[in-house]
Write an enzyme that holds these catalytic residues in place. Structure first.
Site, mmCIF file in Angstrom:
data_model
loop_
_atom_site.group_PDB
_atom_site.id
_atom_site.type_symbol
_atom_site.label_atom_id
_atom_site.label_comp_id
_atom_site.label_asym_id
_atom_site.label_seq_id
_atom_site.Cartn_x
_atom_site.Cartn_y
_atom_site.Cartn_z
ATOM 1 N N SER A 55 48.026 53.105 91.045
ATOM 2 C CA SER A 55 48.554 52.234 92.440
ATOM 3 C C SER A 55 47.922 51.310 93.018
ATOM 4 O O SER A 55 48.428 50.428 93.669
ATOM 5 C CB SER A 55 49.002 53.277 93.437
ATOM 6 O OG SER A 55 49.904 54.264 92.190
ATOM 7 N N GLY A 238 52.848 47.524 94.192
ATOM 8 C CA GLY A 238 53.203 47.160 95.082
ATOM 9 C C GLY A 238 54.509 46.867 95.345
ATOM 10 O O GLY A 238 54.087 47.811 96.530
ATOM 11 N N CYS A 264 55.630 58.813 96.704
ATOM 12 C CA CYS A 264 54.672 57.682 97.069
ATOM 13 C C CYS A 264 56.008 56.119 96.734
ATOM 14 O O CYS A 264 56.341 55.919 97.518
ATOM 15 C CB CYS A 264 53.324 57.487 96.452
ATOM 16 S SG CYS A 264 52.482 56.162 97.293
ATOM 17 N N HIS A 354 50.337 62.205 97.337
ATOM 18 C CA HIS A 354 50.549 62.324 96.715
ATOM 19 C C HIS A 354 49.778 63.525 96.595
ATOM 20 O O HIS A 354 48.520 64.472 96.543
ATOM 21 C CB HIS A 354 48.600 61.991 96.241
ATOM 22 C CG HIS A 354 48.787 60.659 95.331
ATOM 23 N ND1 HIS A 354 48.866 59.440 94.295
ATOM 24 C CD2 HIS A 354 49.479 58.767 96.849
ATOM 25 C CE1 HIS A 354 49.625 58.244 94.155
ATOM 26 N NE2 HIS A 354 49.652 58.270 95.755
ATOM 27 N N GLU A 356 49.578 66.180 93.689
ATOM 28 C CA GLU A 356 49.053 66.698 92.433
ATOM 29 C C GLU A 356 46.949 66.485 92.541
ATOM 30 O O GLU A 356 47.066 67.687 91.779
ATOM 31 C CB GLU A 356 49.288 65.557 91.561
ATOM 32 C CG GLU A 356 48.373 63.950 92.102
ATOM 33 C CD GLU A 356 48.605 62.987 92.648
ATOM 34 O OE1 GLU A 356 47.658 62.342 93.265
ATOM 35 O OE2 GLU A 356 49.711 63.017 92.889
#
Length: 380
Positions: A55, A238, A264, A354, A356
Site C-alpha cells: 500500500s 493508489g 482498506c 488493517h 490483520e
C-alpha cells in the site's frame, strides 16, 4: 529512481517538498534520488511491516518515532517479498540493532534494495508541516544527486500526483497462488490481490480457510472458478477512483449474494460499488494507534491504518443502494472518517483499516471471525 551505495551513511542529503520547504541531513540507505508522496506514520514499532506493505508504493514515509531501526531486520516479519516505500525518512537511526531475530541493520536492508532515505532531520517539524499543508510530492537527494535547490524543486513538481494514480496492478501478484488452510480445511475464499499483505491470508488460514489469491485483473469468471464460499478484496495503493475493474467485479459478487469482505482499498472499492464517492484526505491515517469505534457494538478499538483516501458515505443512518440498505459500521474517532461499511440485506462488509495487525494491535481480529460466520451462515 537512481541509486548507489557509495558513501553510505556519510553522504549529505536533502529533502525537498513540492511547496519549496527543504530539510538537510545525512543519507540513510541507498544514495541517489527518489520521488513520491510524503506521508507520515505514527507507529513506534513495526517498521519492517510498513516498509514491505504494498500500500506504500510510491510514497515516501516519514517516521514520527525518533528512533528507528533498533531491532534491525529479520526474515520473518516482511509483508511481501520486497520493500515498497519510495523513500524513508528518520530522525535518529539505530547505530547498533539489538534483537535475537535480527539478521542485518535496517540501513543495510534499505541500501541492498535501493531505497533512498534521509536521516538526522527534524521529523517532528516535517510532520507538523505535512499536517498543516497536507500530503504532497517530495524528493530525497543525496550524494552526487544534490544540485541547485531550484533544479531539485522542478524535479519534484514534475512527479505525478497520487490523486488519479492507478497503482494496484503494479504491486499485485501476476499469477494465482494458494495459501492452504492451517489444520482442517473448512472454507474456500477467493482473494483479489490489490496489494495484499502476507499476514492477511495467514489470518484466514488460521481459521481453516483455503485462500486462492488472484491478480488485480482477475475476472468474475476467475473468482468463481475456485468455487469460493466467500470473496475478499485486499488493501492496496493508489486512487480508488481509478479502480473501475475491481468495482465491476465486486458488483457482480454482490449481485450473486456471495459473502464479501474488504479491507482498506477493498473498503473504498465497496463504497464505489454501492454508489458512494471517494475523496483524498488531507494527510491520511497511518500508523498502528488509530482509534476507531465499531458502531454495531459501541466498542472502541486501537487499529492499524494506511490510507490516504476515504469513502464519502452518510453517517446519520442507513442508505439505500442497488444492493439493499447499507450503514457506516465503523468511524474514526479523530475526524469522523468512514472506517467501515456493512450491508443490511446482503452478506457483505468492509473496514478501512488493517485487522490483520501486522504490525499493530489485535483489537480488530474478530473481523475475520465475522467473515467466517457470514460464510458458514450462507452455507447453512
Amino acid at each position: 529512481m537512481t541509486t548507489s551505495n557509495r558513501g553510505l551513511n556519510t553522504a549529505p542529503a536533502v529533502l525537498v517538498l513540492e511547496d519549496g520547504r527543504t530539510f538537510r541531513g545525512r543519507a540513510y540507505g541507498a544514495v541517489g534520488e527518489t520521488f513520491g508522496e510524503a506521508v507520515f506514520s505514527t507507529g513506534m514499532t513495526g517498521y519492517q511491516e510498513t516498509l514491505t506493505d504494498p500500500s506504500y508504493h510510491r510514497q515516501v514515509v516519514v517516521m514520527t518515532a525518533p528512533h528507528v531501526g533498533n531491532t534491525g531486520v529479520n526474515d520473518e516479519d516482511p509483508e511481501s517479498k520486497r520493500i515498497w516505500v519510495a523513500g524513508y525518512v528518520v530522525r535518529d537511526p539505530a547505530r547498533v540493532p539489538s534483537n535475537w531475530r535480527s539478521r542485518r541493520t535496517l540501513d543495510e536492508e534499505l541500501a541492498a534494495q535501493g531505497v533512498v532515505g534521509i536521516s538526522a532531520i527534524d521529523t517532528r517539524a516535517l510532520t507538523r508541516h505535512l499536517r498543516e499543508r497536507g500530503a504532497m510530492r517530495v524528493g530525497i537527494f543525496s550524494g552526487e544527486a544534490i544540485a541547485d535547490e531550484a533544479a531539485l524543486l522542478a524535479k519534484v513538481r514534475a512527479v505525478p500526483q497520487m490523486k488519479g494514480a492507478d497503482l494496484s496492478g503494479e504491486v499485485a501478484t501476476t499469477e494465482r497462488y494458494v495459501v492452504p488452510a492451517i489444520g482442517t480445511k473448512k472454507l474456500t475464499v477467493a482473494a483479489v490481490d490489490l496489494g495484499i499483505k502476507g499476514m492477511t491470508p495467514h489470518r484466514m488460514a488460521e481459521r481453516g480457510i483455503e485462500v486462492h489469491v488472484l491478480p488485480a485483473n482477475a475476472t468474475v469468471e476467475d473468482v468463481y472458478a475456485v468455487n469460493p464460499d466467500g470473496v475478499f478484496f485486499s488493501n492496496g495503493p493508489g486512487d480508488p477512483a481509478t479502480a473501475d475493474h475491481p468495482v465491476s467485479v465486486m458488483r457482480a459478487v454482490l449481485e450473486r449474494g456471495t459473502p464479501l469482505f474488504g479491507i482498506c482499498f477493498g473498503n473504498q472499492i465497496l463504497g464505489r460499488a454501492l454508489g458512494f464517492g471517494t475523496y483524498k484526505l488531507k494527510y491520511g491515517h497511518r500508523g498502528i494507534n488509530q482509534p476507531v469505534q465499531d458502531r454495531t457494538t459501541g466498542k472502541v478499538e486501537v487499529t492499524a491504518h494506511n490510507h490516504g483516501f476515504a469513502v464519502d458515505a452518510p453517517l446519520d443512518g442507513p442508505s439505500d443502494t442497488p444492493y439493499g440498505r447499507v450503514e457506516v459500521s465503523h468511524v474514526c474517532l479523530n475526524d469522523n472518517v468512514v472506517e467501515g461499511l456493512q450491508l443490511l440485506d446482503r452478506p457483505a462488509f468492509s473496514v478501512q483499516y488493517h485487522p490483520e495487525a501486522a504490525a499493530g494491535p489485535h483489537d480488530a481480529a474478530y473481523l475475520f471471525d465475522r467473515f467466517v460466520s457470514l460464510m458458514e451462515g450462507q452455507r447453512a
